[in-house]
Design an enzyme around this catalytic site. Structure first.
Site, PDB file in Angstrom:
ATOM      1  N   TYR A 129      32.127  29.533  47.562  1.00 55.48           N
ATOM      2  CA  TYR A 129      32.790  28.818  46.474  1.00 55.48           C
ATOM      3  C   TYR A 129      31.774  28.095  45.595  1.00 55.48           C
ATOM      4  O   TYR A 129      31.227  28.668  44.663  1.00 55.48           O
ATOM      5  CB  TYR A 129      33.841  27.876  47.063  1.00 55.48           C
ATOM      6  CG  TYR A 129      34.556  27.028  46.037  1.00 55.48           C
ATOM      7  CD1 TYR A 129      35.113  27.608  44.903  1.00 55.48           C
ATOM      8  CD2 TYR A 129      34.661  25.647  46.211  1.00 55.48           C
ATOM      9  CE1 TYR A 129      35.761  26.826  43.955  1.00 55.48           C
ATOM     10  CE2 TYR A 129      35.319  24.864  45.277  1.00 55.48           C
ATOM     11  CZ  TYR A 129      35.863  25.463  44.148  1.00 55.48           C
ATOM     12  OH  TYR A 129      36.490  24.684  43.226  1.00 55.48           O
ATOM     13  N   LYS A 185      53.911  50.713  42.087  1.00 55.15           N
ATOM     14  CA  LYS A 185      52.750  51.548  41.760  1.00 55.15           C
ATOM     15  C   LYS A 185      51.462  50.914  42.292  1.00 55.15           C
ATOM     16  O   LYS A 185      50.553  51.628  42.733  1.00 55.15           O
ATOM     17  CB  LYS A 185      52.687  51.774  40.253  1.00 55.15           C
ATOM     18  CG  LYS A 185      53.849  52.642  39.765  1.00 55.15           C
ATOM     19  CD  LYS A 185      53.837  52.920  38.273  1.00 55.15           C
ATOM     20  CE  LYS A 185      55.027  53.802  37.902  1.00 55.15           C
ATOM     21  NZ  LYS A 185      55.067  54.173  36.478  1.00 55.15           N
ATOM     22  N   GLY A 197      58.591  64.505  26.144  1.00 57.63           N
ATOM     23  CA  GLY A 197      58.152  63.117  26.201  1.00 57.63           C
ATOM     24  C   GLY A 197      56.729  63.030  26.701  1.00 57.63           C
ATOM     25  O   GLY A 197      55.946  63.974  26.567  1.00 57.63           O
ATOM     26  N   ALA A 252      55.403  62.993  29.782  1.00 56.47           N
ATOM     27  CA  ALA A 252      55.043  63.961  30.815  1.00 56.47           C
ATOM     28  C   ALA A 252      55.015  65.376  30.271  1.00 56.47           C
ATOM     29  O   ALA A 252      54.115  66.163  30.579  1.00 56.47           O
ATOM     30  CB  ALA A 252      56.022  63.863  31.992  1.00 56.47           C
TER      31      ALA A 252
END
Length: 414
Positions: A37, A92, A194, A196
């Site tokens: 730290y 994800k 789209g 994809a």
């Protein structure tokens, strides 16, 4: 959707976040505290101030990414909602950690314009080694991805663009082997234009496909179709089809492959009868496919696939099998961007992850929890970046594979 929603709700309420931050060292003494730290952090800060690239060596930056969204493209929602995007991004991030050992952090933005997202991503790059764009409207996502890739020196990816495109192409490579056809000789029909769909078409064209017909919500992408986005219009120029854009069956007629990236029940069963011998049908719409895989087989499809990995469907094609490996390989060699060649090599890695002895019409993709997929894809992506001269940390062949295996499974490959 064929799953018990209440179980998912209970899981989210119980866990209160699917990813958490844990320390990488223990603090037992005052000396530990002083080193980790204050004042020890300032020693590392001094080194980094003299060479910013040292941040990859003295911090966790090199194994950290942000998964960024403004919530403008969420399945089932009509309005933009960055708060609703959070559980999706957490999921994800969990995938990135479990399948790639990447520390991914969700970043939901109250941003309306592409410029706001682009500028925010530029401002946060000192913290991470990569960025993944997710659940952003196709109206702006292509522009955001393109501008960030051209302006930043860290890999910027998108699971929505690249995930399904790479997994789909890898599966298609194996399917074509089985039916004895070559990519350069076949006709491919893609339903859905789209993120994809366009990304898949671009990848297939780069791989050597010569005949692709693509359909959006109004018809075939041709120069005469008045209902196209900028990205669709540019793709129509490349495809250069001379047909009536409203003649949907012309897109499917004599096709060898039919790819669905659209909506439930978009394919009429008799469409398959219009296709060439041994047709391949990938019905990948979520949460339900364009045609039931069993019905597609009944109507004559030689090989079928869908995205319903949580069911007993055959040949489940899932983007989460590939996008952790793509980012893993890019991070390990510090690739400055994500290139088409890296994606093509990732598709090769995915296709080769299935045991040759198991390859069959009902088995063209590796198991969902295959221990080969991420190491193979990461190695393929890393070597592609090195060969293209965009890797700032080039590594010897098979090094990324071995490191990834050790990260995920804890054992060294000798």
């Amino acid at each position: 959707m064929l799953m018990e929603w209440h179980r998912a709700i209970e899981l989210h309420k119980r866990t209160k976040g699917k990813v958490k931050t844990y320390p990488s060292l223990r603090l037992r003494t005052k000396d530990d505290l002083a080193c980790a730290y204050f004042p020890g952090s300032y020693a590392a800060a001094d080194l980094i101030s003299k060479n910013n690239d040292a941040s990859f060596e003295y911090t966790g930056r090199g194994n950290s990414i942000f998964v960024v969204s403004n919530g403008s493209s969420i399945l089932g929602l009509k309005e933009q909602d960055p708060f609703a995007a959070l559980p999706i991004l957490e999921g994800k991030c969990l995938i990135y950690k479990v399948f790639g050992d990447i520390n991914a952090f969700p970043l939901c933005l109250e941003a309306k314009s592409a410029e706001e997202i682009i500028e925010t991503c530029k401002l946060i790059t000192p913290t991470v080694g990569g960025i993944n764009l997710s659940n952003i409207s196709s109206l702006t996502s292509f522009e955001i991805l393109r501008k960030l890739q051209s302006s930043l020196d860290i890999p910027v990816s998108s699971d929505d663009h690249y995930g399904i495109a790479v997994a789909l192409f890898g599966a298609l490579k194996n399917a074509l082997r089985i039916v004895g056809k070559d990519l350069s000789d076949i006709k491919i029909a893609i339903w859905g234009a789209g993120k994809a769909g366009i990304s898949t078409a671009r990848l297939l064209l780069s791989a050597g496909a010569n005949r692709i017909a693509m359909v959006n919500s109004h018809g075939i992408l041709t120069k005469t179709n008045p209902y196209m986005s900028k990205e669709q219009a540019e793709l129509a120029e490349r495809l250069d089809l001379n047909v009536d854009y409203q003649d949907i069956k012309a897109a499917i007629s004599q096709a060898d492959v039919l790819i669905g990236l659209s909506t439930k029940d978009a394919f009429e069963p008799d469409y398959i009868k219009l296709m060439n011998q041994d047709p391949i049908v990938f019905a990948l719409a979520l949460p339900e496919p364009e045609i039931n895989p069993a019905l597609a087989k009944e109507k004559g499809a030689a090989i079928v696939a869908s995205s319903l990995y949580w069911t007993t469907t055959i040949n489940p094609i899932a983007s989460f099998q590939v996008y952790p490996g793509i980012m893993r390989g890019a991070l390990d060699v510090r690739a400055a961007t994500i290139t088409t060649n890296m994606l093509l090599r990732a598709a090769d890695g995915f296709a080769q992850s299935i045991d040759e002895k198991r390859l069959s019409p009902d088995n063209i993709v590796p198991p969902l929890f295959s221990d080969e997929v991420t190491p193979r894809i990461a190695e393929a992506v890393a070597q592609a970046a090195i060969e293209e001269g965009i890797a700032l940390n080039p590594l010897p062949k098979n090094k990324v594979y071995a490191q990834t295996w050790e990260r995920l499974f804890g054992g060294r490959i000798i």
